[in-house]
Design a protein around this motif. Structure first.
Motif, PDB file in Angstrom:
ATOM      1  N   ALA A 212      43.621  34.214  29.367  1.00 12.77           N
ATOM      2  CA  ALA A 212      42.829  35.054  28.462  1.00 12.77           C
ATOM      3  C   ALA A 212      41.606  35.684  29.135  1.00 12.77           C
ATOM      4  CB  ALA A 212      42.389  34.224  27.255  1.00 12.77           C
ATOM      5  N   ASP A 213      41.044  35.015  30.150  1.00 12.61           N
ATOM      6  CA  ASP A 213      39.860  35.608  30.800  1.00 12.61           C
ATOM      7  C   ASP A 213      40.226  36.826  31.661  1.00 12.61           C
ATOM      8  OD1 ASP A 213      41.144  33.633  32.354  1.00 12.61           O
ATOM      9  OD2 ASP A 213      39.363  33.261  33.582  1.00 12.61           O
ATOM     10  N   HIS A 214      41.523  37.020  31.907  1.00 13.07           N
ATOM     11  CA  HIS A 214      41.973  38.190  32.676  1.00 13.07           C
ATOM     12  C   HIS A 214      42.663  39.216  31.768  1.00 13.07           C
ATOM     13  CE1 HIS A 214      41.263  36.079  36.573  1.00 13.07           C
ATOM     14  NE2 HIS A 214      41.290  35.074  35.732  1.00 13.07           N
ATOM     15  N   PHE A 215      43.419  38.686  30.809  1.00 14.73           N
ATOM     16  CA  PHE A 215      44.284  39.534  29.981  1.00 14.73           C
ATOM     17  C   PHE A 215      43.670  39.866  28.621  1.00 14.73           C
ATOM     18  CE2 PHE A 215      48.805  40.841  29.488  1.00 14.73           C
ATOM     19  CZ  PHE A 215      48.806  41.161  28.147  1.00 14.73           C
TER      20      PHE A 215
ATOM     21  N   THR B 231      46.217  40.405  36.845  1.00 10.26           N
ATOM     22  CA  THR B 231      46.763  39.460  37.832  1.00 10.26           C
ATOM     23  C   THR B 231      47.603  38.364  37.192  1.00 10.26           C
ATOM     24  OG1 THR B 231      44.703  38.161  37.758  1.00 10.26           O
ATOM     25  CG2 THR B 231      44.899  39.812  39.512  1.00 10.26           C
ATOM     26  N   HIS B 232      47.206  37.916  35.971  1.00  7.81           N
ATOM     27  CA  HIS B 232      47.981  36.869  35.304  1.00  7.81           C
ATOM     28  C   HIS B 232      47.580  36.772  33.838  1.00  7.81           C
ATOM     29  CE1 HIS B 232      44.334  34.769  36.613  1.00  7.81           C
ATOM     30  NE2 HIS B 232      44.604  33.765  35.807  1.00  7.81           N
ATOM     31  N   LEU B 233      48.338  35.989  33.073  1.00  8.60           N
ATOM     32  CA  LEU B 233      48.242  36.052  31.610  1.00  8.60           C
ATOM     33  C   LEU B 233      47.057  35.310  31.003  1.00  8.60           C
ATOM     34  CD1 LEU B 233      51.140  33.905  30.014  1.00  8.60           C
ATOM     35  CD2 LEU B 233      49.758  33.279  31.972  1.00  8.60           C
TER      36      LEU B 233
ATOM     37  N   GLY C 283      38.990  36.433  41.548  1.00 11.45           N
ATOM     38  CA  GLY C 283      38.794  36.641  40.120  1.00 11.45           C
ATOM     39  C   GLY C 283      37.512  36.037  39.570  1.00 11.45           C
ATOM     40  N   HIS C 284      36.974  35.058  40.292  1.00  9.68           N
ATOM     41  CA  HIS C 284      35.728  34.416  39.862  1.00  9.68           C
ATOM     42  C   HIS C 284      34.864  34.101  41.082  1.00  9.68           C
ATOM     43  CE1 HIS C 284      37.583  33.764  35.915  1.00  9.68           C
ATOM     44  NE2 HIS C 284      38.655  33.382  36.578  1.00  9.68           N
ATOM     45  N   ARG C 285      33.566  33.996  40.802  1.00  9.05           N
ATOM     46  CA  ARG C 285      32.585  33.594  41.818  1.00  9.05           C
ATOM     47  C   ARG C 285      32.499  34.603  42.970  1.00  9.05           C
ATOM     48  NH1 ARG C 285      31.051  28.041  40.948  1.00  9.05           N
ATOM     49  NH2 ARG C 285      31.626  27.598  38.803  1.00  9.05           N
TER      50      ARG C 285
ATOM     51  N   PRO D  34      32.904  26.939  32.821  1.00  8.17           N
ATOM     52  CA  PRO D  34      32.425  26.593  34.172  1.00  8.17           C
ATOM     53  C   PRO D  34      32.718  27.699  35.196  1.00  8.17           C
ATOM     54  CG  PRO D  34      34.126  25.032  33.411  1.00  8.17           C
ATOM     55  CD  PRO D  34      33.910  26.013  32.310  1.00  8.17           C
ATOM     56  N   LEU D  35      33.612  28.614  34.840  1.00  4.22           N
ATOM     57  CA  LEU D  35      33.901  29.733  35.751  1.00  4.22           C
ATOM     58  C   LEU D  35      32.732  30.716  35.824  1.00  4.22           C
ATOM     59  CD1 LEU D  35      37.542  30.418  34.537  1.00  4.22           C
ATOM     60  CD2 LEU D  35      36.882  29.339  36.685  1.00  4.22           C
ATOM     61  N   LYS D  36      31.884  30.715  34.794  1.00  2.00           N
ATOM     62  CA  LYS D  36      30.671  31.534  34.690  1.00  2.00           C
ATOM     63  C   LYS D  36      30.930  33.022  34.413  1.00  2.00           C
ATOM     64  CE  LYS D  36      27.813  28.383  37.239  1.00  2.00           C
ATOM     65  NZ  LYS D  36      27.332  27.944  38.498  1.00  2.00           N
TER      66      LYS D  36
ATOM     67  N   GLY E 201      42.859  37.506  42.370  1.00  2.00           N
ATOM     68  CA  GLY E 201      42.960  36.874  41.050  1.00  2.00           C
ATOM     69  C   GLY E 201      42.460  35.442  41.131  1.00  2.00           C
ATOM     70  N   ASP E 202      43.220  34.503  40.582  1.00  2.00           N
ATOM     71  CA  ASP E 202      42.841  33.090  40.653  1.00  2.00           C
ATOM     72  C   ASP E 202      43.703  32.326  41.654  1.00  2.00           C
ATOM     73  OD1 ASP E 202      41.002  33.685  38.760  1.00  2.00           O
ATOM     74  OD2 ASP E 202      41.836  32.421  37.176  1.00  2.00           O
ATOM     75  N   HIS E 203      44.297  33.039  42.609  1.00  2.00           N
ATOM     76  CA  HIS E 203      45.118  32.343  43.614  1.00  2.00           C
ATOM     77  C   HIS E 203      44.236  31.634  44.646  1.00  2.00           C
ATOM     78  CE1 HIS E 203      48.485  31.261  46.023  1.00  2.00           C
ATOM     79  NE2 HIS E 203      48.290  32.136  46.970  1.00  2.00           N
TER      80      HIS E 203
HETATM   81 ZN   LIG Z   1      40.561  33.173  35.658  1.00  2.00          ZN
END
Ligand SMILES: [Zn+2]
Length: 323
Positions: free
Chosen positions: A74-77, A70-72, A227-229, A20-22, A185-187
């Motif tokens: 899987a979509d980032h790391f 930014t964080h662990l 990180g998204h959108r 859903p993050l696309k 990131g995803d914050h």
């Molecule tokens: Zn993410």
């Protein structure tokens, strides 16, 4: 194709199929001798292809690249092991370096899910759908630690590292005070709310998250690079919205527990409202049930810590009731 956000700072769109993050926003800074990639994508071909095409369009050789993550998740790391060369410096945060080093697989998470009422048979299926399980990095490169308030230079930019635990335990944003932007990131995301999950017994990730929102509130930010959108400008307004979202969620849970008590996190999640394209909880994809339950745990834990609810049972499952 790379999109230029600021001079020498580009956004690459890395597709995340079935999510859903696309897509992931990977940011690339051209800096002459060394270039910097911020966040990488999943360890799967579709992400790797998009990344390599983007770098090629920017005329960047992998041997000249350093990577900040930014964080662990899987979509980032995940893709880092496919991108790193012997020359790559990889920057990361300390709490999650320790999590990776002490990683004992997904079993503790599964056991904790079962403890919170997640049915065992769909739990196993959920694991095999988990992006961290399917698309994680296959090995861990050497990680260079950045701490809160450290400086990271990349090209013409000078970033301040800002640790923002909540979405994950060591999540880190990059703030550029002169350029007045935040690589978030995803914050802080627009259109979707960062998932705040809890899969371990001690800790208060929602409390940490709200503190981390307060921590960044007064930064001078004209634009957020999430990180998204979409990228966005209404920074403090969005932070206020995210805080209200969680307050609303906490009220919703108190109402759920009021009507039927005691309740496990899984039962609580099944009665909460979710912005997912499915007619009913039963029709939720199993991975979404997993994320929803993790989110319910973090909110229950928050209420428990603040004395609003208490445990009605501990064994074989944890249930909560109103105080
Ligand atoms: Zn993410």
């Amino acid at each position: 194709m790379p999109e230029e956000i600021y001079p020498n700072l580009y956004r690459l769109e890395i597709p995340l199929p079935e999510s859903p993050l696309k897509y992931l926003n990977s940011y690339v800074i051209k800096g002459g001798a060394r270039n910097l990639i911020i966040d990488t994508g999943l360890n799967r071909d579709v992400c790797k292809t998009a990344m390599l095409e983007g770098l090629k369009a920017l005329d960047i050789d992998l041997n000249t690249v350093d990577i900040f993550i930014t964080h662990l998740h899987a979509d980032h790391f995940g893709l880092v092991s496919e991108l790193a060369t012997q020359n790559t410096k990889i920057y990361f945060n300390r709490p999650e370096k320790e999590i990776i080093e002490h990683w004992k697989g997904f079993e503790p998470m599964i056991a904790y899910g079962a403890k919170n009422g997640f049915p065992e048979e769909i739990l196993r299926a959920a694991l095999h759908q988990h992006p961290g399980f399917k698309y994680g990095s296959k090995w861990t490169p050497v990680l260079n630690i950045l701490n809160d308030n450290d400086t990271l230079d990349a090209g013409d930019f000078r970033f301040t590292c800002i640790q923002t635990p909540g979405h994950t335990q060591g999540h880190m944003c990059l703030y550029e005070p002169e350029g007045r932007f935040l690589i978030a990131g995803d914050h802080i995301l627009l259109d979707i709310t960062p998932n705040i999950q809890c899969w371990w017994e001690d800790g208060d990730p929602l409390g940490d998250y709200i503190n981390s929102l307060d921590k960044v509130y007064f930064l001078n930010v004209d634009q957020v690079l999430p990180g998204h959108r979409r990228l966005f400008e209404n920074y403090t307004e969005r932070i206020d919205e995210l805080k209200h979202h969680h307050e609303h969620r906490l009220d919703e849970i108190l109402n759920i527990l009021d009507k039927k008590s005691p309740s496990t996190a899984f039962e609580t999640a099944s009665k909460m409202t979710w912005d997912i394209e499915a007619d009913s909880w039963d029709k939720f994809p199993v991975a979404q049930k997993w994320f929803a339950t993790g989110e319910a745990v973090s909110h229950l834990r928050y209420l428990e810590r603040r004395g609003k609810i208490r445990r009605a049972s501990e064994d074989p499952v944890i249930t909560f009731e109103l105080v």
